[in-house]
Design a protein around this motif. Structure first.
Motif, short mmCIF file in Angstrom:
data_model
loop_
_atom_site.label_atom_id
_atom_site.label_comp_id
_atom_site.label_asym_id
_atom_site.label_seq_id
_atom_site.Cartn_x
_atom_site.Cartn_y
_atom_site.Cartn_z
N THR A 200 52.19 43.82 33.37
CA THR A 200 51.01 42.72 33.92
C THR A 200 51.13 41.52 33.25
N ILE A 201 50.58 40.44 33.83
CA ILE A 201 50.64 38.93 33.27
C ILE A 201 50.51 38.83 31.81
N ASP A 202 49.56 39.76 31.17
CA ASP A 202 49.27 39.48 29.94
C ASP A 202 50.46 40.23 28.64
N GLY A 203 51.61 40.61 29.45
CA GLY A 203 52.45 41.20 28.87
C GLY A 203 52.63 42.64 28.46
N TRP A 204 51.43 43.16 28.88
CA TRP A 204 50.96 44.60 28.68
C TRP A 204 51.96 45.41 29.36
N HIS A 205 52.04 46.82 28.99
CA HIS A 205 52.77 47.82 29.95
C HIS A 205 51.63 48.99 29.83
N VAL A 322 31.27 39.58 34.05
CA VAL A 322 30.82 39.26 32.89
C VAL A 322 32.05 39.25 31.84
N ALA A 323 33.04 40.34 32.18
CA ALA A 323 34.29 40.42 31.43
C ALA A 323 35.04 39.28 31.57
N GLN A 324 35.08 38.91 32.78
CA GLN A 324 35.82 37.58 33.03
C GLN A 324 35.25 36.14 32.44
N ARG A 325 33.86 36.21 32.72
CA ARG A 325 33.25 35.14 32.12
C ARG A 325 33.37 34.85 30.46
N LEU A 326 33.28 36.16 29.88
CA LEU A 326 33.26 36.02 28.37
C LEU A 326 34.70 35.72 27.79
N THR A 327 35.61 36.16 28.55
CA THR A 327 37.09 35.67 28.11
C THR A 327 37.41 34.26 28.25
N PHE A 364 44.18 39.67 31.07
CA PHE A 364 43.89 41.11 31.53
C PHE A 364 42.65 41.28 32.32
N THR A 365 41.68 40.43 31.83
CA THR A 365 40.38 40.75 32.86
C THR A 365 40.28 40.10 33.99
N ARG A 366 41.29 39.32 34.36
CA ARG A 366 41.66 38.91 35.73
C ARG A 366 41.64 40.17 36.82
N SER A 367 42.31 41.11 36.43
CA SER A 367 42.46 42.43 37.04
C SER A 367 41.12 43.18 37.25
N ARG A 368 40.09 42.90 36.50
CA ARG A 368 38.86 43.73 36.47
C ARG A 368 38.11 43.62 38.01
N GLY A 372 39.97 49.53 40.41
CA GLY A 372 38.63 50.75 40.53
C GLY A 372 37.78 50.07 41.91
N GLY A 373 38.56 49.43 42.87
CA GLY A 373 37.67 48.93 44.05
C GLY A 373 37.63 47.27 44.06
N THR A 374 38.07 46.41 44.93
CA THR A 374 37.77 45.18 44.69
C THR A 374 36.38 44.48 44.83
N SER A 375 36.25 43.37 44.17
CA SER A 375 34.80 42.93 44.28
C SER A 375 34.34 42.71 46.00
N GLU A 376 35.29 42.47 46.41
CA GLU A 376 35.07 42.18 47.99
C GLU A 376 34.71 43.33 48.75
N VAL A 377 35.08 44.27 48.45
CA VAL A 377 34.66 45.86 48.91
C VAL A 377 33.65 46.22 48.50
N GLN A 378 33.19 45.91 47.18
CA GLN A 378 31.89 46.32 46.73
C GLN A 378 30.85 45.52 47.20
N ARG A 379 31.23 44.18 47.61
CA ARG A 379 30.12 43.42 48.29
C ARG A 379 29.83 43.87 49.60
N ASN A 380 30.94 44.67 50.42
CA ASN A 380 30.84 45.17 51.74
C ASN A 380 29.70 46.47 51.39
N VAL A 381 30.09 46.97 50.42
CA VAL A 381 29.36 48.26 50.21
C VAL A 381 27.83 48.01 50.07
#
Ligand SMILES: Cc1cc2nc3c(=O)[nH]c(=O)nc-3n(C[C@H](O)[C@H](O)[C@H](O)COP(=O)(O)OP(=O)(O)OC[C@H]3O[C@@H](n4cnc5c(N)ncnc54)[C@H](O)[C@@H]3O)c2cc1C
Length: 389
Positions: A200-205, A322-327, A364-368, A372-381
């Motif tokens: 991933t973009i953060d260098g992690w595997h 919130v995870a994205q805003r905090l980082t 990493f938090t960009r992937s949040r 587990g289901g994108t935010s667009e899909v959650q908004r649809n729900v």
């Protein structure tokens, strides 16, 4: 008998301070990646104490705690920099086995989740089947008393270090697409499984592609009825989107960021104004508190088997946001030096400098908002549920 919650909190605090090793707490406190080593060590300690599965019923090896006790547990553990519980076993497949498994499956799989012997990963997504999960095509055919699996999963977190995978497979092409799906448990050391890393973009595997080529697994590793795996999958996804540990973890990250902003303010000694960051932090704090209240309500609904409605999606979106805003706030506090230091640090493999840690967390938090289901899909729900589609 009424529960003394104050005494319960004290007992947990004393245990967390005494029993969670300092080196594990240091990793958590610094906001560094928590690896299998830390998760597993902590799980074994909790299991030995009888607290390995705070949200499982007592007959399955859980604590049987009430909702308030579980929330206190999460709060105290987060306050004391203990790792959150590893979700794939305890939070995802464990409850599915408890709900849909046979007595023999419960006896075979649950104790090994509890004591950390098995480390699970989730094989849902495939290339071309993410949001539209029911279109998945990895297949399983019955051959005697074994299922034979062929196909590919992708974005599989921790597959390279997992001993077991729970996966959705197509067991019938004739049935309508949700009906032909089954849930199967597969040992990761089965012949025919190949795991390839995705960095991933953060260098992690931690992400992988997983290939299945004529993989054979016992017929009684299928959970529930053949072709009815979608019911298990939905049961699991609702829980996946209700991540109690993630709400607790947000609180932890919020405290780490607050410390960072404080320290950065002192270091800048009046040369830079950090009040804007403090304000942003307060807004995050309000959202974390809101998520906690939603989480408490949703957990209560789960216990009393009431419909969860929009809560899993709303909580999942809030935590991701919130995870994205905090980082982002943390990066603003660290300042423009961060990128250079990240590059320098990841080159030689050490990432214990705060700036490098925070830029990794930021990336990493960009992937949040996808995992587990994108935010667009959650908004649809949420829109479908509240407004009607
Ligand atoms: C860090 C990370 C860890 C993951 N771990 C796992 C794992 O362990 N196991 C596993 O099985 N999967 C895992 N995933 C996969 C994850 O579940 C999928 O990435 C996610 O469900 C989205 O699917 P997709 O990537 O195929 O994107 P797509 O579904 O192709 O979506 C592409 C874009 O289209 C949008 N979109 C799609 N459908 C709609 C719609 N109906 N309305 C509006 N917009 C839409 C999406 O929001 C997105 O922006 C992980 C992903 C990440 C990033």
């Amino acid at each position: 008998m009424s529960i003394d919650y104050v005494a319960f909190r004290r007992e947990l605090e004393a245990f967390a301070r005494k029993s969670c090793p300092a080196e594990i707490r240091a990793v958590v406190a610094a906001g560094q990646k928590i690896t299998k080593r830390e998760y597993k060590a902590w799980q074994m300690i909790l299991a030995a104490k009888g607290w390995g599965a705070p949200s499982w019923p007592r007959e399955a090896g859980g604590t049987g705690w009430d909702i308030k006790q579980r929330l206190i547990f999460e709060e105290v553990m987060a306050e004391n920099d203990c790792p959150p519980l590893y979700h794939h076993g305890l939070g995802h497949i464990g409850p599915v086995i408890i709900r849909f498994g046979t007595p023999e499956q419960k006896a075979r799989f649950l104790p090994r989740i509890l004591d950390g012997s098995d480390w699970w990963c989730q094989g849902y997504s495939e290339p071309g089947s993410g949001s539209d999960l029911a279109s998945l095509s990895t297949s399983a055919r019955l051959d005697g008393d074994e299922w034979v699996i062929n196909g590919q999963k992708t974005w599989t977190s921790h597959a390279h270090e997992a001993s077991m995978i729970y996966m959705l497979v197509r067991t019938s092409k004739e049935a309508k697409k949700q009906d032909g799906i089954s849930l199967i448990l597969v040992p990761m050391d089965s012949p025919g499984i190949t795991v390839r890393p995705i960095r991933t973009i953060d260098g992690w595997h931690h992400l992988n592609e997983v290939f299945f080529d004529e993989v054979r697994v016992r017929a009684d590793n299928l959970i529930g009825e053949v072709g009815k795996g979608w019911t298990c999958a939905k049961f699991l996804l609702e829980r996946e989107r209700l991540p109690p540990a993630n709400v607790a973890r947000l609180e932890l990250v919020r405290r780490q960021v607050a410390r960072l902003v404080e320290d950065a303010g002192k270091a800048a000694a009046g040369r830079r104004d950090f009040s804007g960051l403090h304000h942003k932090l307060l807004m995050c704090e309000a959202d974390v508190k809101g998520a906690r209240v939603m989480m408490a309500q949703a957990t209560d609904d789960l216990i009393h088997q009431r419909p969860l409605g929009v809560q899993p999606s709303a909580i999942k979106m809030t935590c991701a946001d919130v995870a994205q805003r905090l980082t982002s706030i943390a990066l603003d506090a660290v300042g423009p030096e961060a990128a250079n230091r990240f590059l320098a640090e990841t080159d030689d493999g050490s990432a214990d400098v705060p700036a490098a840690t925070w830029i990794q967390n930021y990336m990493f938090t960009r992937s949040r908002t996808i995992a587990g289901g994108t935010s667009e899909v959650q908004r649809n729900v949420v829109a479908n549920e509240l407004l009607g589609a």
